[in-house]
Design a protein around this motif. Structure first.
Motif, PDB file in Angstrom:
ATOM      1  N   TYR A  13       8.355  10.728  -5.772  1.00  0.00           N
ATOM      2  CA  TYR A  13       8.828   9.594  -6.570  1.00  0.00           C
ATOM      3  C   TYR A  13      10.153   9.084  -6.002  1.00  0.00           C
ATOM      4  O   TYR A  13      10.352   7.882  -5.839  1.00  0.00           O
ATOM      5  N   ASP A  14      11.076   9.995  -5.706  1.00  0.00           N
ATOM      6  CA  ASP A  14      12.388   9.610  -5.182  1.00  0.00           C
ATOM      7  C   ASP A  14      12.272   8.879  -3.851  1.00  0.00           C
ATOM      8  O   ASP A  14      13.023   7.943  -3.591  1.00  0.00           O
ATOM      9  N   ASP A  15      11.325   9.303  -2.988  1.00  0.00           N
ATOM     10  CA  ASP A  15      11.101   8.605  -1.718  1.00  0.00           C
ATOM     11  C   ASP A  15      10.701   7.153  -1.966  1.00  0.00           C
ATOM     12  O   ASP A  15      11.178   6.237  -1.291  1.00  0.00           O
ATOM     13  N   ILE A  16       9.795   6.965  -2.915  1.00  0.00           N
ATOM     14  CA  ILE A  16       9.291   5.626  -3.210  1.00  0.00           C
ATOM     15  C   ILE A  16      10.422   4.724  -3.697  1.00  0.00           C
ATOM     16  O   ILE A  16      10.612   3.615  -3.207  1.00  0.00           O
ATOM     17  N   ILE A  17      11.197   5.206  -4.660  1.00  0.00           N
ATOM     18  CA  ILE A  17      12.294   4.412  -5.222  1.00  0.00           C
ATOM     19  C   ILE A  17      13.359   4.150  -4.164  1.00  0.00           C
ATOM     20  O   ILE A  17      13.893   3.039  -4.081  1.00  0.00           O
ATOM     21  N   ALA A  18      13.666   5.133  -3.335  1.00  0.00           N
ATOM     22  CA  ALA A  18      14.671   4.947  -2.290  1.00  0.00           C
ATOM     23  C   ALA A  18      14.217   3.932  -1.246  1.00  0.00           C
ATOM     24  O   ALA A  18      15.035   3.177  -0.711  1.00  0.00           O
ATOM     25  N   THR A  19      12.932   3.867  -0.978  1.00  0.00           N
ATOM     26  CA  THR A  19      12.404   2.960   0.042  1.00  0.00           C
ATOM     27  C   THR A  19      12.115   1.580  -0.519  1.00  0.00           C
ATOM     28  O   THR A  19      12.505   0.569   0.058  1.00  0.00           O
ATOM     29  N   VAL A  20      11.434   1.526  -1.648  1.00  0.00           N
ATOM     30  CA  VAL A  20      10.922   0.273  -2.196  1.00  0.00           C
ATOM     31  C   VAL A  20      11.870  -0.341  -3.215  1.00  0.00           C
ATOM     32  O   VAL A  20      11.905  -1.555  -3.384  1.00  0.00           O
ATOM     33  N   GLY A  21      12.598   0.496  -3.913  1.00  0.00           N
ATOM     34  CA  GLY A  21      13.418   0.004  -5.016  1.00  0.00           C
ATOM     35  C   GLY A  21      12.648   0.161  -6.312  1.00  0.00           C
ATOM     36  O   GLY A  21      11.655   0.869  -6.382  1.00  0.00           O
ATOM     37  N   ARG A  22      13.088  -0.533  -7.331  1.00  0.00           N
ATOM     38  CA  ARG A  22      12.454  -0.398  -8.642  1.00  0.00           C
ATOM     39  C   ARG A  22      11.115  -1.118  -8.646  1.00  0.00           C
ATOM     40  O   ARG A  22      11.042  -2.302  -8.366  1.00  0.00           O
ATOM     41  N   ILE A  23      10.057  -0.362  -8.927  1.00  0.00           N
ATOM     42  CA  ILE A  23       8.722  -0.935  -9.089  1.00  0.00           C
ATOM     43  C   ILE A  23       8.109  -0.324 -10.337  1.00  0.00           C
ATOM     44  O   ILE A  23       8.588   0.688 -10.850  1.00  0.00           O
ATOM     45  N   ASP A  24       7.040  -0.933 -10.806  1.00  0.00           N
ATOM     46  CA  ASP A  24       6.428  -0.463 -12.042  1.00  0.00           C
ATOM     47  C   ASP A  24       5.799   0.921 -11.847  1.00  0.00           C
ATOM     48  O   ASP A  24       5.431   1.314 -10.738  1.00  0.00           O
ATOM     49  N   ALA A  25       5.692   1.644 -12.950  1.00  0.00           N
ATOM     50  CA  ALA A  25       5.185   3.016 -12.929  1.00  0.00           C
ATOM     51  C   ALA A  25       3.760   3.092 -12.394  1.00  0.00           C
ATOM     52  O   ALA A  25       3.414   4.037 -11.666  1.00  0.00           O
ATOM     53  N   ALA A  26       2.927   2.112 -12.719  1.00  0.00           N
ATOM     54  CA  ALA A  26       1.539   2.121 -12.240  1.00  0.00           C
ATOM     55  C   ALA A  26       1.492   2.044 -10.716  1.00  0.00           C
ATOM     56  O   ALA A  26       0.669   2.713 -10.084  1.00  0.00           O
ATOM     57  N   SER A  27       2.375   1.267 -10.118  1.00  0.00           N
ATOM     58  CA  SER A  27       2.414   1.172  -8.653  1.00  0.00           C
ATOM     59  C   SER A  27       2.895   2.477  -8.039  1.00  0.00           C
ATOM     60  O   SER A  27       2.377   2.912  -7.013  1.00  0.00           O
ATOM     61  N   VAL A  28       3.882   3.104  -8.660  1.00  0.00           N
ATOM     62  CA  VAL A  28       4.363   4.406  -8.174  1.00  0.00           C
ATOM     63  C   VAL A  28       3.220   5.410  -8.194  1.00  0.00           C
ATOM     64  O   VAL A  28       2.983   6.118  -7.200  1.00  0.00           O
ATOM     65  N   VAL A  29       2.499   5.470  -9.294  1.00  0.00           N
ATOM     66  CA  VAL A  29       1.375   6.407  -9.410  1.00  0.00           C
ATOM     67  C   VAL A  29       0.313   6.093  -8.364  1.00  0.00           C
ATOM     68  O   VAL A  29      -0.208   6.988  -7.703  1.00  0.00           O
ATOM     69  N   ALA A  30      -0.001   4.818  -8.168  1.00  0.00           N
ATOM     70  CA  ALA A  30      -1.009   4.420  -7.180  1.00  0.00           C
ATOM     71  C   ALA A  30      -0.576   4.818  -5.769  1.00  0.00           C
ATOM     72  O   ALA A  30      -1.393   5.298  -4.973  1.00  0.00           O
ATOM     73  N   ILE A  31       0.705   4.634  -5.457  1.00  0.00           N
ATOM     74  CA  ILE A  31       1.207   5.021  -4.134  1.00  0.00           C
ATOM     75  C   ILE A  31       1.125   6.532  -3.958  1.00  0.00           C
ATOM     76  O   ILE A  31       0.693   7.019  -2.911  1.00  0.00           O
ATOM     77  N   LEU A  32       1.521   7.279  -4.972  1.00  0.00           N
ATOM     78  CA  LEU A  32       1.410   8.744  -4.895  1.00  0.00           C
ATOM     79  C   LEU A  32      -0.048   9.168  -4.734  1.00  0.00           C
ATOM     80  O   LEU A  32      -0.358  10.056  -3.932  1.00  0.00           O
ATOM     81  N   ASP A  33      -0.953   8.520  -5.469  1.00  0.00           N
ATOM     82  CA  ASP A  33      -2.380   8.838  -5.382  1.00  0.00           C
ATOM     83  C   ASP A  33      -2.967   8.492  -4.020  1.00  0.00           C
ATOM     84  O   ASP A  33      -3.976   9.067  -3.622  1.00  0.00           O
ATOM     85  N   ALA A  34      -2.360   7.553  -3.317  1.00  0.00           N
ATOM     86  CA  ALA A  34      -2.856   7.171  -1.992  1.00  0.00           C
ATOM     87  C   ALA A  34      -2.686   8.302  -0.983  1.00  0.00           C
ATOM     88  O   ALA A  34      -3.329   8.302   0.058  1.00  0.00           O
TER      89      ALA A  34
END
Length: 83
Positions: A13-34
Motif C-alpha cells: 500500500y505504501d509503495d502505491i501511495i508513494a508512487t501514485v499519490g492519493r487514489i481511491d481504495a478500490a484502485s489500490v486494491v485492484a493494483i495489489l490484486d494485479a
C-alpha cells in the motif's frame, strides 16, 4: 537479507501511495490484486504520467502486470483476459 533482482518484493500500500499519490481504495486494491511489483508500478505510472524520460528509456510496450496497473490508473475497468 536482500531481495534478489530476479525476484522483486511484492508491492505494498505504501509503495502505491508513494508512487501514485492519493487514489481511491478500490484502485489500490485492484493494483495489489494485479500482483505487480514496485518496478512494474513505476513503469505503469511513468506511462500514465507520460514521463518522456522514463518511457523512452523503457522503449517497449506495456504488458503483463504493468499493463494491468496502467489500465487501473486510467480507469479502464475491462482488463484483458489472462488466457
Amino acid at each position: 537479507m536482500t531481495a534478489s533482482a530476479s525476484s522483486p518484493r511484492p508491492l505494498t500500500y505504501d509503495d502505491i501511495i508513494a508512487t501514485v499519490g492519493r487514489i481511491d481504495a478500490a484502485s489500490v486494491v485492484a493494483i495489489l490484486d494485479a500482483g505487480a511489483n514496485p518496478e512494474e508500478l513505476a513503469e505503469a505510472f511513468a506511462w500514465y504520467s507520460l514521463s518522456d524520460d522514463v518511457v523512452s528509456e523503457v522503449r517497449r510496450s506495456l504488458s503483463g502486470r504493468a499493463e494491468r496497473v496502467y489500465r487501473i490508473l486510467i480507469g479502464d475497468d475491462e482488463f484483458p483476459d489472462e488466457r
